[in-house]
Design a protein around this motif. Structure first.
Motif, PDB file in Angstrom:
ATOM      1  N   ALA A  56       0.902  -1.254   0.234  1.00  0.00           N
ATOM      2  CA  ALA A  56      -0.230   0.106   0.047  1.00  0.00           C
ATOM      3  C   ALA A  56       0.950   1.094   0.176  1.00  0.00           C
ATOM      4  O   ALA A  56       0.469   2.225  -0.852  1.00  0.00           O
ATOM      5  CB  ALA A  56      -0.898   0.144   1.253  1.00  0.00           C
ATOM      6  N   ILE A  57       1.980   1.259   0.751  1.00  0.00           N
ATOM      7  CA  ILE A  57       2.864   2.401   0.838  1.00  0.00           C
ATOM      8  C   ILE A  57       3.512   2.516  -0.613  1.00  0.00           C
ATOM      9  O   ILE A  57       3.552   3.743  -1.258  1.00  0.00           O
ATOM     10  CB  ILE A  57       3.961   2.229   1.948  1.00  0.00           C
ATOM     11  N   ASN A  58       3.889   1.366  -1.256  1.00  0.00           N
ATOM     12  CA  ASN A  58       4.714   1.464  -2.408  1.00  0.00           C
ATOM     13  C   ASN A  58       3.764   1.907  -3.562  1.00  0.00           C
ATOM     14  O   ASN A  58       4.343   2.599  -4.740  1.00  0.00           O
ATOM     15  CB  ASN A  58       5.268   0.195  -2.617  1.00  0.00           C
ATOM     16  N   GLU A  59       2.404   1.578  -3.574  1.00  0.00           N
ATOM     17  CA  GLU A  59       1.426   1.881  -4.586  1.00  0.00           C
ATOM     18  C   GLU A  59       0.705   3.241  -4.271  1.00  0.00           C
ATOM     19  O   GLU A  59       0.159   3.690  -4.891  1.00  0.00           O
ATOM     20  CB  GLU A  59       0.400   1.024  -4.532  1.00  0.00           C
ATOM     21  N   GLY A  60       1.209   4.119  -3.295  1.00  0.00           N
ATOM     22  CA  GLY A  60       1.035   5.397  -2.865  1.00  0.00           C
ATOM     23  C   GLY A  60      -0.255   5.736  -2.161  1.00  0.00           C
ATOM     24  O   GLY A  60      -1.153   6.678  -2.531  1.00  0.00           O
ATOM     25  N   LYS A  61      -0.831   4.652  -1.513  1.00  0.00           N
ATOM     26  CA  LYS A  61      -2.136   4.640  -0.997  1.00  0.00           C
ATOM     27  C   LYS A  61      -2.070   5.150   0.329  1.00  0.00           C
ATOM     28  O   LYS A  61      -2.236   4.505   1.565  1.00  0.00           O
ATOM     29  CB  LYS A  61      -2.663   3.202  -0.894  1.00  0.00           C
ATOM     30  N   THR A  62      -1.437   6.391   0.496  1.00  0.00           N
ATOM     31  CA  THR A  62      -1.132   6.978   1.871  1.00  0.00           C
ATOM     32  C   THR A  62      -1.948   8.218   2.121  1.00  0.00           C
ATOM     33  O   THR A  62      -1.417   9.095   2.904  1.00  0.00           O
ATOM     34  CB  THR A  62       0.290   7.227   1.697  1.00  0.00           C
ATOM     35  N   ARG A  63      -2.984   8.620   1.267  1.00  0.00           N
ATOM     36  CA  ARG A  63      -3.619   9.698   1.183  1.00  0.00           C
ATOM     37  C   ARG A  63      -4.903   9.589   2.164  1.00  0.00           C
ATOM     38  O   ARG A  63      -5.218   8.546   2.638  1.00  0.00           O
ATOM     39  CB  ARG A  63      -4.112  10.358  -0.038  1.00  0.00           C
ATOM     40  N   TYR A  64      -5.737  10.694   2.527  1.00  0.00           N
ATOM     41  CA  TYR A  64      -6.888  10.508   3.224  1.00  0.00           C
ATOM     42  C   TYR A  64      -7.743   9.458   2.347  1.00  0.00           C
ATOM     43  O   TYR A  64      -7.834   9.425   1.430  1.00  0.00           O
ATOM     44  CB  TYR A  64      -7.719  11.793   3.195  1.00  0.00           C
ATOM     45  N   SER A 270     -11.202  11.712  12.036  1.00  0.00           N
ATOM     46  CA  SER A 270     -11.618  11.475  10.550  1.00  0.00           C
ATOM     47  C   SER A 270     -10.927   9.941  10.354  1.00  0.00           C
ATOM     48  O   SER A 270     -10.948   9.224  11.255  1.00  0.00           O
ATOM     49  CB  SER A 270     -10.580  12.552   9.584  1.00  0.00           C
ATOM     50  N   ASN A 271     -10.488   9.705   9.055  1.00  0.00           N
ATOM     51  CA  ASN A 271     -10.143   8.343   8.846  1.00  0.00           C
ATOM     52  C   ASN A 271      -9.166   7.743   9.420  1.00  0.00           C
ATOM     53  O   ASN A 271      -7.907   8.290  10.093  1.00  0.00           O
ATOM     54  CB  ASN A 271     -10.045   8.229   7.340  1.00  0.00           C
ATOM     55  N   PRO A 272      -9.183   6.320   9.679  1.00  0.00           N
ATOM     56  CA  PRO A 272      -7.959   5.490  10.179  1.00  0.00           C
ATOM     57  C   PRO A 272      -6.916   5.470   9.229  1.00  0.00           C
ATOM     58  O   PRO A 272      -7.055   5.989   8.173  1.00  0.00           O
ATOM     59  CB  PRO A 272      -8.734   4.200  10.443  1.00  0.00           C
ATOM     60  N   CYS A 273      -5.721   5.347   9.826  1.00  0.00           N
ATOM     61  CA  CYS A 273      -4.406   5.075   8.987  1.00  0.00           C
ATOM     62  C   CYS A 273      -4.700   4.281   7.477  1.00  0.00           C
ATOM     63  O   CYS A 273      -5.359   3.208   7.776  1.00  0.00           O
ATOM     64  CB  CYS A 273      -3.330   4.359   9.617  1.00  0.00           C
ATOM     65  N   SER A 274      -4.447   4.848   6.309  1.00  0.00           N
ATOM     66  CA  SER A 274      -4.671   4.340   4.962  1.00  0.00           C
ATOM     67  C   SER A 274      -4.067   2.904   4.953  1.00  0.00           C
ATOM     68  O   SER A 274      -4.465   1.936   4.486  1.00  0.00           O
ATOM     69  CB  SER A 274      -4.489   5.517   3.914  1.00  0.00           C
ATOM     70  N   VAL A 275      -2.738   2.909   5.324  1.00  0.00           N
ATOM     71  CA  VAL A 275      -1.827   1.883   5.029  1.00  0.00           C
ATOM     72  C   VAL A 275      -2.420   0.611   6.026  1.00  0.00           C
ATOM     73  O   VAL A 275      -2.744  -0.582   5.450  1.00  0.00           O
ATOM     74  CB  VAL A 275      -0.540   2.221   5.603  1.00  0.00           C
ATOM     75  N   SER A 276      -2.855   1.069   7.212  1.00  0.00           N
ATOM     76  CA  SER A 276      -3.353   0.053   8.086  1.00  0.00           C
ATOM     77  C   SER A 276      -4.789  -0.640   7.566  1.00  0.00           C
ATOM     78  O   SER A 276      -5.039  -1.884   7.798  1.00  0.00           O
ATOM     79  CB  SER A 276      -3.702   0.421   9.549  1.00  0.00           C
ATOM     80  N   GLN A 277      -5.516   0.363   7.032  1.00  0.00           N
ATOM     81  CA  GLN A 277      -6.896  -0.352   6.485  1.00  0.00           C
ATOM     82  C   GLN A 277      -6.455  -1.325   5.369  1.00  0.00           C
ATOM     83  O   GLN A 277      -7.145  -2.258   5.178  1.00  0.00           O
ATOM     84  CB  GLN A 277      -7.593   1.013   5.620  1.00  0.00           C
ATOM     85  N   TRP A 278      -5.555  -0.807   4.584  1.00  0.00           N
ATOM     86  CA  TRP A 278      -5.258  -1.899   3.290  1.00  0.00           C
ATOM     87  C   TRP A 278      -4.607  -3.121   4.022  1.00  0.00           C
ATOM     88  O   TRP A 278      -4.800  -4.480   3.475  1.00  0.00           O
ATOM     89  CB  TRP A 278      -4.135  -1.478   2.377  1.00  0.00           C
ATOM     90  N   ALA A 279      -3.884  -3.146   5.145  1.00  0.00           N
ATOM     91  CA  ALA A 279      -3.377  -4.422   5.740  1.00  0.00           C
ATOM     92  C   ALA A 279      -4.529  -5.390   6.400  1.00  0.00           C
ATOM     93  O   ALA A 279      -4.485  -6.403   6.364  1.00  0.00           O
ATOM     94  CB  ALA A 279      -2.559  -4.017   6.834  1.00  0.00           C
TER      95      ALA A 279
END
Length: 400
Positions: A56-64, A270-279
């Motif tokens: 998720a980090i490498n794919e840039g899934k780090t935004r709101y 607001s939202n939980p950590c984006s990286v944690s959500q993908w995990a």
């Protein structure tokens, strides 16, 4: 006039966190400390889940993200509820928060008015009463007993309900006792709730997958489908998936309640950590085959701790059905004195002197609402548990 809020004066810091912090401080000072206070698995997050976070980090899934969870995670949660519990939810009925604690807090903040009552069986997780108080409600305790293996009876629940009752806050398997309600025991409680349509159910299922021997987990809306429309079922990835630090909890319930919870979260974290959500998507959708071997290990540790504690005169230790805690009662030690002359008048003094004399950190029972007792987390190695219990045995034997 105090600068701090009067609301804050009604609550206290988490005792379990305080014990963990004290243990870390003593270790930093060079003390030989074994901490049995933390409620988290001692093994790493499974590799496939870690890799999903890295991806998720490498794919840039780090935004709101959406305030209460990405669509992919909500779909995974819906699939989990159907697969594990036979409960049908849509993504609109799901909320994702920064750990189960936030989800519980949001639900109470979204629903409680002044003097609304929340029924809480004791022993309870230390945060339940204080979250109710922060939200302006009134915690109402039902004291379970050692004789009922720390489980409340239908008669006790019936007697506790008033016209001001808004929630019944339920946790099985339990933190701190590990007690798990069977289908029939839970059905007896839901039968009571069916007679009181103004009472909603807030069920904390965080230890669902940590169940041992022949115990079979069930959840209120599964046991009594008629409660579906007034139940918020809370869960998370922290315990079963060894993801405590990833901070992902979730819940499913009626759409209006979920919308209210979303409103609270939108103006707080607001939202939980984006990286944690993908995990968490990978955790719920990926292989589940590591859970059973982990449970075999936990059950072995449970049996080790229970066996060693039962060898202590003055200590009574039931066998838990789930979670990774034991809750030994120490009635037979109250009134005794340590070699240094400290009289054990309550379980807090017991835990304090145990730490001072042996370096073993446990959480005293009063923090969980039922004394005299203490809680041990056996989510650590067999060697550490054996050494800790040996020290506890020696300390108790030294009391006169």
């Amino acid at each position: 006039m105090s600068f701090l809020s009067e609301t804050l004066a009604r609550v206290k810091p988490s005792p379990t966190i305080a014990v963990s912090n004290l243990a870390m401080e003593l270790k930093a000072q060079g003390r030989d400390v074994i901490s049995l206070g933390a409620g988290e698995p001692d093994f790493d997050t499974p590799e496939n889940i870690r890799e999903a976070g890295i991806r998720a980090i490498n794919e840039g899934k780090t935004r709101y993200t959406a305030v209460d969870g990405i669509p992919e995670l909500k779909q995974a949660i819906c699939a989990k509820f159907q697969r594990d519990n036979g409960l049908d939810y849509t993504p609109k009925q799901v909320t994702v928060g920064t750990g189960g604690k936030q989800v519980l807090y949001n639900a109470l903040m979204a629903t409680l008015n002044h003097n609304d009552e929340v029924i809480i069986p004791a022993p309870y997780w230390v945060s339940y009463p204080d979250m109710v108080l922060l939200a302006g409600g009134v915690p109402v305790f039902i004291e379970a007993s050692l004789e009922t293996n720390f489980k409340i009876t239908p008669e006790q629940l019936e007697a506790a309900i008033t016209r001001n009752t808004k929630w019944f806050l339920f946790n099985s398997p339990s933190n701190p006792t590990g007690a798990g309600y069977t289908h029939d025991e839970l059905k007896a409680l839901t039968d009571v709730l069916m007679r009181h349509p103004h009472v909603w159910v807030l069920t904390d299922d965080m230890y669902e997958h940590l169940a041992y021997d022949d115990f079979e987990f069930c959840t209120p809306a599964q046991v009594e489908p008629a409660l579906y429309d007034r139940t918020l079922t809370v869960n998370g990835v922290s315990k079963a998936y060894a993801m405590t630090g990833w901070r992902i909890g979730y819940a499913a319930g009626p759409e209006p309640l979920i919308a209210a919870i979303r409103k609270v979260q939108s103006q707080s974290t607001s939202n939980p950590c984006s990286v944690s959500q993908w995990a968490a998507v990978e955790a719920l959708n990926g292989p589940q085959d590591f859970i059973a071997p982990n449970n075999v290990m936990f059950a072995r540790r449970r049996d080790l701790v229970v066996s060693m504690l039962r060898d202590i005169d003055g200590v009574t230790c039931p066998v838990p059905e789930g979670a990774f805690y034991v809750y030994p009662f120490i009635s037979g030690l109250i009134g005794k004195t340590t070699p240094k002359g400290v009289k054990i008048t309550n379980d807090e003094i017991f835990a304090t002197e145990l730490l001072n004399e042996t370096g073993v950190a446990v959480v005293f029972g009063a923090a969980f609402g039922l004394s005299p007792a203490f809680r041990i987390s056996y989510a650590t190695s067999d060697a550490q548990l054996t050494e800790a219990c040996t020290r506890i045995q020696a300390f108790c034997a030294s009391l006169t």
